[in-house]
Write an enzyme that holds these catalytic residues in place. Sequence first.
Site, mmCIF file in Angstrom:
data_model
loop_
_atom_site.group_PDB
_atom_site.id
_atom_site.type_symbol
_atom_site.label_atom_id
_atom_site.label_comp_id
_atom_site.label_asym_id
_atom_site.label_seq_id
_atom_site.Cartn_x
_atom_site.Cartn_y
_atom_site.Cartn_z
ATOM 1 N N SER A 58 10.231 -11.538 50.997
ATOM 2 C CA SER A 58 9.351 -11.250 52.130
ATOM 3 C C SER A 58 7.894 -11.448 51.765
ATOM 4 C CB SER A 58 9.519 -9.798 52.585
ATOM 5 O OG SER A 58 10.834 -9.555 52.975
HETATM 6 N N1 SAH Z 1 14.165 -7.700 49.009
HETATM 7 C C1 SAH Z 1 14.272 -9.069 48.551
HETATM 8 C C2 SAH Z 1 14.378 -10.040 49.683
HETATM 9 C C3 SAH Z 1 15.754 -10.193 50.100
HETATM 10 S S1 SAH Z 1 16.144 -11.447 51.269
HETATM 11 C C4 SAH Z 1 13.211 -9.490 47.600
HETATM 12 O O1 SAH Z 1 12.290 -8.728 47.301
HETATM 13 O O2 SAH Z 1 13.326 -10.613 47.104
HETATM 14 C C5 SAH Z 1 17.607 -10.736 51.897
HETATM 15 C C6 SAH Z 1 18.756 -10.701 50.949
HETATM 16 O O3 SAH Z 1 19.825 -10.040 51.619
HETATM 17 C C7 SAH Z 1 19.297 -12.075 50.554
HETATM 18 O O4 SAH Z 1 19.231 -12.203 49.166
HETATM 19 C C8 SAH Z 1 20.747 -12.059 51.065
HETATM 20 O O5 SAH Z 1 21.649 -12.716 50.202
HETATM 21 C C9 SAH Z 1 21.030 -10.569 51.131
HETATM 22 N N2 SAH Z 1 22.135 -10.181 52.015
HETATM 23 C C10 SAH Z 1 22.476 -10.665 53.231
HETATM 24 N N3 SAH Z 1 23.563 -10.018 53.715
HETATM 25 C C11 SAH Z 1 23.905 -9.084 52.776
HETATM 26 C C12 SAH Z 1 24.937 -8.107 52.681
HETATM 27 N N4 SAH Z 1 25.854 -7.950 53.657
HETATM 28 N N5 SAH Z 1 25.001 -7.341 51.586
HETATM 29 C C13 SAH Z 1 24.099 -7.482 50.575
HETATM 30 N N6 SAH Z 1 23.093 -8.388 50.608
HETATM 31 C C14 SAH Z 1 22.990 -9.180 51.693
#
Ligand code: SAH
Length: 214
Positions: free
Chosen positions: A61
């Site tokens: 993000s």
């Molecule tokens: N907080 C992170 C950004 C994450 S982007 C950072 O600082 O980099 C959102 C993430 O959610 C992605 O990596 C994606 O793979 C994950 N995601 C999507 N659906 C999910 C689920 N059901 N369970 C766990 N992770 C999930």
Amino acid sequence: MDWAFQRRMMVSRQLRGRGIRDERALAAMLKIPREDFVLEDSRSAAYSDEPLGIGYGQTISQPYMTALMVQCLELQGSETVLEVGSGCGYHAAVLGALAARVITIELIPELAAMARENLANAGRIGNITVIAGDGSLGYAPEAPYDAISVAAAAAAIPRALIEQIKDGGRMVIPVGPYADQELRVVRKKGGQIDWHVAEYCRFVPLREATPRVD
Ligand code: SAH
């Protein structure tokens, strides 16, 4: 690159300048080396005011969104926090600096491994557990949580996540279709739920465990 200078500029312009007032969150983001969490070829853009690709079609993000989400949780330092969607681990590092314990769960195993490695390299893994798995139903073994932070957008607030919030606890979660999402802040008090919209946003979708038939 003068990373400390870039961090100071990010905090003053993108965060304070847009109304982030949680001093503990600002101090954490002034300290955590975001450049060590993004991909090698995005390092020079580590402090830019936008989301960045982290591979596998996922993104880290924009700094403002991380700060706002953390601020909405009103962490004091004693909490156990669940993060759904570890990505590269940056947001978990910020949560780890503000709470007692963080459990972060990531669906894509390669990203879970990357988050773990980035957190270890940055010296931030101490109070953080990275789990490879589906977090759309939360993580029952450690529930309930004082706070839950969801980093991917759900179609609606998943009931399982609400159930895993402690009474008096909070959750921040993006809800809605890709181009039109609300960042909701959910509170649980006396068994009752209320929520408000903190911001409009655009997150990658939360992949949901329950198969949809429509
Ligand atoms: N907080 C992170 C950004 C994450 S982007 C950072 O600082 O980099 C959102 C993430 O959610 C992605 O990596 C994606 O793979 C994950 N995601 C999507 N659906 C999910 C689920 N059901 N369970 C766990 N992770 C999930």
